[in-house]
Write a protein that holds these residues in place. Structure first.
Motif, PDB file in Angstrom:
ATOM      1  N   TYR A 264       0.847  -1.188   0.000  1.00 56.84           N
ATOM      2  CA  TYR A 264       0.000   0.000   0.000  1.00 56.84           C
ATOM      3  C   TYR A 264       0.884   1.241   0.000  1.00 56.84           C
ATOM      4  CZ  TYR A 264      -4.969  -1.165   0.428  1.00 56.84           C
ATOM      5  OH  TYR A 264      -6.255  -1.525   0.163  1.00 56.84           O
ATOM      6  N   ASP A 265       0.527   2.217  -0.836  1.00 61.19           N
ATOM      7  CA  ASP A 265       1.285   3.458  -0.918  1.00 61.19           C
ATOM      8  C   ASP A 265       0.331   4.591  -1.261  1.00 61.19           C
ATOM      9  OD1 ASP A 265       3.458   5.118  -0.818  1.00 61.19           O
ATOM     10  OD2 ASP A 265       4.388   4.402  -2.675  1.00 61.19           O
ATOM     11  N   ILE A 266       0.834   5.818  -1.281  1.00 60.85           N
ATOM     12  CA  ILE A 266       0.037   7.003  -1.578  1.00 60.85           C
ATOM     13  C   ILE A 266       0.466   7.579  -2.925  1.00 60.85           C
ATOM     14  CG2 ILE A 266      -0.659   9.314  -0.811  1.00 60.85           C
ATOM     15  CD1 ILE A 266       0.120   8.417   2.037  1.00 60.85           C
ATOM     16  N   SER A 267      -0.481   7.830  -3.802  1.00 61.74           N
ATOM     17  CA  SER A 267      -0.216   8.492  -5.080  1.00 61.74           C
ATOM     18  C   SER A 267      -0.778   9.900  -5.044  1.00 61.74           C
ATOM     19  CB  SER A 267      -0.850   7.708  -6.235  1.00 61.74           C
ATOM     20  OG  SER A 267      -0.195   6.475  -6.415  1.00 61.74           O
ATOM     21  N   ARG A 268      -0.012  10.850  -5.580  1.00 66.08           N
ATOM     22  CA  ARG A 268      -0.404  12.259  -5.526  1.00 66.08           C
ATOM     23  C   ARG A 268      -0.397  12.917  -6.903  1.00 66.08           C
ATOM     24  NH1 ARG A 268      -0.519  13.742  -0.177  1.00 66.08           N
ATOM     25  NH2 ARG A 268       0.590  12.364   1.266  1.00 66.08           N
ATOM     26  N   SER A 269      -0.496  12.123  -7.953  1.00 68.74           N
ATOM     27  CA  SER A 269      -0.584  12.642  -9.318  1.00 68.74           C
ATOM     28  C   SER A 269      -1.359  11.633 -10.160  1.00 68.74           C
ATOM     29  CB  SER A 269       0.808  12.863  -9.918  1.00 68.74           C
ATOM     30  OG  SER A 269       1.449  11.615 -10.147  1.00 68.74           O
ATOM     31  N   ILE A 270      -1.852  12.082 -11.303  1.00 66.79           N
ATOM     32  CA  ILE A 270      -2.583  11.189 -12.210  1.00 66.79           C
ATOM     33  C   ILE A 270      -1.666  10.061 -12.672  1.00 66.79           C
ATOM     34  CG2 ILE A 270      -3.761  11.014 -14.423  1.00 66.79           C
ATOM     35  CD1 ILE A 270      -5.368  12.473 -12.324  1.00 66.79           C
ATOM     36  N   GLU A 271      -0.419  10.405 -12.978  1.00 71.35           N
ATOM     37  CA  GLU A 271       0.525   9.383 -13.425  1.00 71.35           C
ATOM     38  C   GLU A 271       0.713   8.310 -12.363  1.00 71.35           C
ATOM     39  OE1 GLU A 271       5.169   8.969 -14.958  1.00 71.35           O
ATOM     40  OE2 GLU A 271       4.366  10.915 -14.365  1.00 71.35           O
ATOM     41  N   GLU A 272       0.862   8.712 -11.113  1.00 70.74           N
ATOM     42  CA  GLU A 272       1.034   7.742 -10.035  1.00 70.74           C
ATOM     43  C   GLU A 272      -0.242   6.923  -9.806  1.00 70.74           C
ATOM     44  OE1 GLU A 272       2.256  10.112  -6.717  1.00 70.74           O
ATOM     45  OE2 GLU A 272       4.388   9.740  -7.093  1.00 70.74           O
ATOM     46  N   ILE A 273      -1.390   7.590  -9.912  1.00 76.35           N
ATOM     47  CA  ILE A 273      -2.668   6.879  -9.743  1.00 76.35           C
ATOM     48  C   ILE A 273      -2.794   5.783 -10.798  1.00 76.35           C
ATOM     49  CG2 ILE A 273      -5.182   7.105  -9.944  1.00 76.35           C
ATOM     50  CD1 ILE A 273      -4.845   9.927  -8.691  1.00 76.35           C
ATOM     51  N   ASN A 274      -2.422   6.091 -12.034  1.00 76.53           N
ATOM     52  CA  ASN A 274      -2.511   5.102 -13.109  1.00 76.53           C
ATOM     53  C   ASN A 274      -1.589   3.900 -12.865  1.00 76.53           C
ATOM     54  OD1 ASN A 274      -4.405   6.614 -14.482  1.00 76.53           O
ATOM     55  ND2 ASN A 274      -2.901   7.634 -15.791  1.00 76.53           N
ATOM     56  N   GLN A 275      -0.504   4.115 -12.137  1.00 76.55           N
ATOM     57  CA  GLN A 275       0.425   3.023 -11.851  1.00 76.55           C
ATOM     58  C   GLN A 275      -0.189   1.984 -10.915  1.00 76.55           C
ATOM     59  OE1 GLN A 275       3.987   4.865 -10.320  1.00 76.55           O
ATOM     60  NE2 GLN A 275       4.470   5.852 -12.266  1.00 76.55           N
ATOM     61  N   GLY A 276      -1.268   2.346 -10.247  1.00 82.44           N
ATOM     62  CA  GLY A 276      -1.917   1.416  -9.330  1.00 82.44           C
ATOM     63  C   GLY A 276      -3.026   0.607  -9.972  1.00 82.44           C
ATOM     64  N   ALA A 277      -3.182   0.713 -11.301  1.00 77.19           N
ATOM     65  CA  ALA A 277      -4.219  -0.066 -11.982  1.00 77.19           C
ATOM     66  C   ALA A 277      -3.896  -1.557 -11.903  1.00 77.19           C
ATOM     67  CB  ALA A 277      -4.321   0.379 -13.441  1.00 77.19           C
ATOM     68  N   LYS A 278      -4.878  -2.385 -12.160  1.00 78.10           N
ATOM     69  CA  LYS A 278      -4.760  -3.842 -12.207  1.00 78.10           C
ATOM     70  C   LYS A 278      -4.980  -4.473 -10.833  1.00 78.10           C
ATOM     71  CE  LYS A 278      -3.380  -5.196 -16.468  1.00 78.10           C
ATOM     72  NZ  LYS A 278      -3.805  -6.349 -17.226  1.00 78.10           N
ATOM     73  N   THR A 279      -5.596  -5.647 -10.867  1.00 76.15           N
ATOM     74  CA  THR A 279      -5.845  -6.437  -9.670  1.00 76.15           C
ATOM     75  C   THR A 279      -4.562  -7.144  -9.247  1.00 76.15           C
ATOM     76  OG1 THR A 279      -8.136  -6.810 -10.337  1.00 76.15           O
ATOM     77  CG2 THR A 279      -7.209  -8.340  -8.734  1.00 76.15           C
TER      78      THR A 279
ATOM     79  N   MET B   3      -1.638  -2.311   5.878  1.00 75.88           N
ATOM     80  CA  MET B   3      -1.875  -0.866   5.842  1.00 75.88           C
ATOM     81  C   MET B   3      -1.255  -0.079   6.989  1.00 75.88           C
ATOM     82  SD  MET B   3      -5.888  -0.606   4.659  1.00 75.88           S
ATOM     83  CE  MET B   3      -6.512  -1.545   6.045  1.00 75.88           C
ATOM     84  N   SER B   4      -0.542  -0.711   7.906  1.00 74.86           N
ATOM     85  CA  SER B   4      -0.097   0.003   9.103  1.00 74.86           C
ATOM     86  C   SER B   4       0.782   1.204   8.769  1.00 74.86           C
ATOM     87  CB  SER B   4       0.640  -0.944  10.054  1.00 74.86           C
ATOM     88  OG  SER B   4       1.811  -1.475   9.461  1.00 74.86           O
ATOM     89  N   GLN B   5       1.719   1.016   7.849  1.00 74.17           N
ATOM     90  CA  GLN B   5       2.643   2.099   7.521  1.00 74.17           C
ATOM     91  C   GLN B   5       1.962   3.227   6.755  1.00 74.17           C
ATOM     92  OE1 GLN B   5       6.231   0.620   5.671  1.00 74.17           O
ATOM     93  NE2 GLN B   5       6.513  -0.984   7.197  1.00 74.17           N
ATOM     94  N   VAL B   6       1.096   2.872   5.806  1.00 81.33           N
ATOM     95  CA  VAL B   6       0.456   3.926   5.026  1.00 81.33           C
ATOM     96  C   VAL B   6      -0.544   4.706   5.882  1.00 81.33           C
ATOM     97  CG1 VAL B   6      -1.533   2.653   4.066  1.00 81.33           C
ATOM     98  CG2 VAL B   6      -0.415   4.413   2.705  1.00 81.33           C
ATOM     99  N   LEU B   7      -1.208   4.054   6.831  1.00 83.26           N
ATOM    100  CA  LEU B   7      -2.109   4.778   7.730  1.00 83.26           C
ATOM    101  C   LEU B   7      -1.337   5.733   8.629  1.00 83.26           C
ATOM    102  CD1 LEU B   7      -4.594   1.922   8.704  1.00 83.26           C
ATOM    103  CD2 LEU B   7      -5.109   3.940   7.313  1.00 83.26           C
TER     104      LEU B   7
END
Length: 473
Positions: free
Chosen positions: A151-166, A173-177
Motif C-alpha cells: 500500500y502506498d500514496i499516489s499524488r498525481s494522475i501518473e502515479e494513480i494510473n500506476q496502481g491499476a490492475k488487480t 496498511m499500518s505504515q500507510v495509515l
C-alpha cells in the motif's frame, strides 16, 4: 480479560486475522510480519495485557473478527442509511445505482484487469479537487523488502494510473495509515472488503483517520491469497521462488473471453531476465473455487459486495459481457457525489454503462454469494461442532446443507490448508513436482464432488448415483 489479550486468545490463536495491519497501526505492542506461509499476521512483540504502551483504541472495536465490533450492515446504515433515494438489499447492502459497463475514455480499460472503472473514478476525484491523494496497492520497489506489492500514496494522475490492475497478493496498511496520520490532506482509499471495513471501524475510533479519508472505493474478490500464490505461478513458468520481479495476475489475451485471461511474469531464470505469458487456465491452482493459498479468514466473511464502500467494483461475470476480451465491470454506487460523477461520465460519453437491477448484480457474482453467504452457515456449524472459537457473523450456524455441498466445502477447506503446507515443503525440497503431485488427488476429489453436484442439479439421478459410488470406492 484485557482487550489486547482477548484479541490474542481469539482472532490470533484461531487464525482469523486478515493481516490488514490495522491492529499494528492501533497498538504499539503489535507488529505485522510475514509468517512461514507468505501471509501477513499480527505479532505481539511482548505479552499482551502487560503494562507497556499499547493504544487508546480498543482492538475489539476495530478488528472485524472481534465480537464487539459492529457488523457491515450496522456501519453501512450509519454511512448510507439516511441518504435520499437509498435502497437496501440483504445481499448488496445499501445502494443508489447499479451498472455494468466500462470506461470509454482514454486507455483506462486497456490498462485495467476489467473495465477500468476503479482507476477512472480515482482520477476523477483527483481532477475535481475532491482529494489530494490516493491510498492504493502498487508495485514495491524497495530492494530490502521481498514483497512484490504494498500500500502506498499516489499524488498525481501518473502515479494513480500506476496502481491499476488487480493484485492477488497480501498487503498491509499500518505504515500507510501512519503516513496519513502524519500528513494532512484528503484521501481516497481502494481495497478489498476486509480492508475497507477495517478502515471504517478504525475511523469510528480515530478522528484523524475519519477526517482525512474522504472516500472508500471497494473491490469484489472471492478471497485473499498468500504470497505463495504468486510464487507458485512463477515457479510453474520457470522462475524459482524469490526470483520473480513483476507479475500481472490478469493479463488480457486478445480474442479470448474475459474470463480466459493470462498471467505475465518477469523475473530471473539462470541469471537472465525474462518475461513469460501463459493462459491462467494452464496453471495448477487457477480454479478460484479450489482455494489454493487461501487466507483462512476469507472463509469467515459474509460481505460479498464490499458493503461499507462508497462505490463497489467487480467483474461482470455475466454471459452477455464475458464474450470479449477487453473486460467489463459491475458497479454499485452508494455515495451521492460519486453517483453524480458517474452520471456525468455517462452523459459525456466517457463511460459506457448499462443500468442493471439487483437480480442481475447478484447473478454476476453467483458463485461468490453461494460460497460466502449461502454456505457459510455450514462452516460456522463445523467450528461450533469442534468447540473452536470463531467470529460472530450475520449468518447463523447451520447444518442444513445438501450432503454434496458439505463435501465440496470440506474439500475446499482441505485444499486451502494443504496447499500452504505442501508448497512450503516443495520449496524446502526445491521440487515443484512434489507440490503438484501432492495436490493432484485433492483436486481430483474436488472435481468428482463438483461433477456429482452438477448431475444432481440436472436431475440425472442414475448417472449421479454411479458417480457417487465411484467417489466412495
Amino acid at each position: 480479560m484485557d482487550d489486547s489479550l482477548k484479541f490474542k486468545e481469539t482472532v490470533l490463536k484461531y487464525d482469523y486475522s486478515y493481516g490488514t495491519g490495522i491492529s499494528a497501526y492501533a497498538d504499539d505492542r503489535i507488529s505485522i510480519q510475514w509468517n512461514e506461509y507468505g501471509e501477513y499476521k499480527p505479532v505481539f512483540m511482548n505479552e499482551a495485557g502487560t503494562e507497556t504502551a499499547g493504544s487508546d483504541i480498543p482492538l475489539s472495536l476495530i478488528d472485524p473478527m472481534m465480537d464487539e465490533s459492529l457488523n457491515e450492515t450496522e456501519v453501512g446504515k450509519e454511512l448510507f442509511g439516511q441518504l435520499p433515494d437509498v435502497k437496501f438489499h440483504t445481499r448488496l447492502g445499501y445502494y443508489k445505482d447499479l451498472y455494468a459497463g466500462y470506461v470509454e475514455e482514454g486507455n483506462y480499460r486497456a490498462q485495467a484487469s476489467s473495465g477500468g472503472l476503479g482507476t477512472w473514478i480515482l482520477k476523477e476525484l483527483f481532477e475535481k479537487d475532491l482529494i489530494d491523494g490516493v491510498i492504493h496497492v502498487k508495485e514495491n520497489n524497495d530492494p530490502n523488502n521481498p514483497a512484490l506489492f504494498h500500500y502506498d500514496i499516489s499524488r498525481s494522475i501518473e502515479e494513480i494510473n500506476q496502481g491499476a490492475k488487480t493484485k492477488y497478493y497480501p498487503v498491509e496498511m499500518s505504515q500507510v495509515l501512519q503516513k496519513i496520520k502524519e500528513t494532512p490532506g484528503r484521501y481516497a482509499i481502494i481495497g478489498l472488503p476486509a480492508y475497507i471495513f477495517s478502515v471504517r471501524l478504525l475511523a469510528r475510533q480515530d478522528p484523524v483517520i475519519n477526517e482525512r479519508i474522504k472516500y472508500a472505493i471497494g473491490l469484489i474478490c472471492g478471497h485473499l491469497k498468500s504470497a505463495r500464490f504468486a510464487d507458485s505461478i512463477g515457479w510453474q513458468l520457470g522462475f524459482k521462488p524469490g526470483d520473480i520481479k513483476k507479475i500481472d495476475f490478469r493479463k488480457k489475451l486478445d480474442h479470448r473471453p474475459a474470463h480466459r485471461y493470462g498471467v505475465q511474469v518477469t523475473g530471473v531464470i539462470n541469471g537472465e531476465t525474462k518475461t513469460i505469458i501463459k493462459p491462467m487456465k494452464e496453471i495448477v491452482g487457477d480454479n478460484w473455487g479450489q482455494g489454493f493459498f487461501k487466507v483462512k479468514a476469507s472463509d469467515y466473511t459474509d460481505d460479498v459486495m464490499n458493503e461499507t464502500a462508497d462505490m463497489t467494483i467487480g467483474d461482470a461475470w455475466l454471459p452477455e459481457y464475458t464474450g470479449e476480451s477487453k473486460g467489463t465491470n459491475v458497479l454499485l454506487v452508494r455515495h451521492p457525489e460519486i453517483a453524480q460523477i458517474i452520471k456525468d461520465g455517462i452523459a459525456d460519453q466517457k463511460l459506457r454503462l448499462d443500468e442493471i437491477d439487483s437480480t442481475k448484480m447478484i447473478a454476476s457474482q453467483a458463485s461468490h454469494f453461494r460460497h460466502t453467504q449461502d454456505e457459510l452457515g455450514y462452516r460456522l456449524w463445523m467450528r461450533d461442532k469442534d468447540s473452536d472459537w470463531r467470529p460472530k457473523k450475520r449468518i447463523e450456524a447451520s447444518n442444513k446443507l445438501p450432503y454434496i455441498r458439505k463435501k465440496i466445502q470440506d474439500q475446499r477447506e482441505k485444499l486451502a490448508k494443504e496447499s500452504h503446507i505442501h508448497f512450503k515443503k516443495a520449496v524446502d525440497k526445491d521440487d515443484l513436482t512434489y507440490f503438484t503431485d501432492q495436490m493432484a488427488p485433492l483436486v481430483k476429489k474436488y472435481e468428482q464432488y463438483y461433477s456429482y453436484a452438477y448431475y444432481m442439479n440436472q436431475g440425472i439421478g442414475t448417472l449421479a448415483k454411479k458417480i457417487a459410488r465411484k467417489i466412495k470406492s
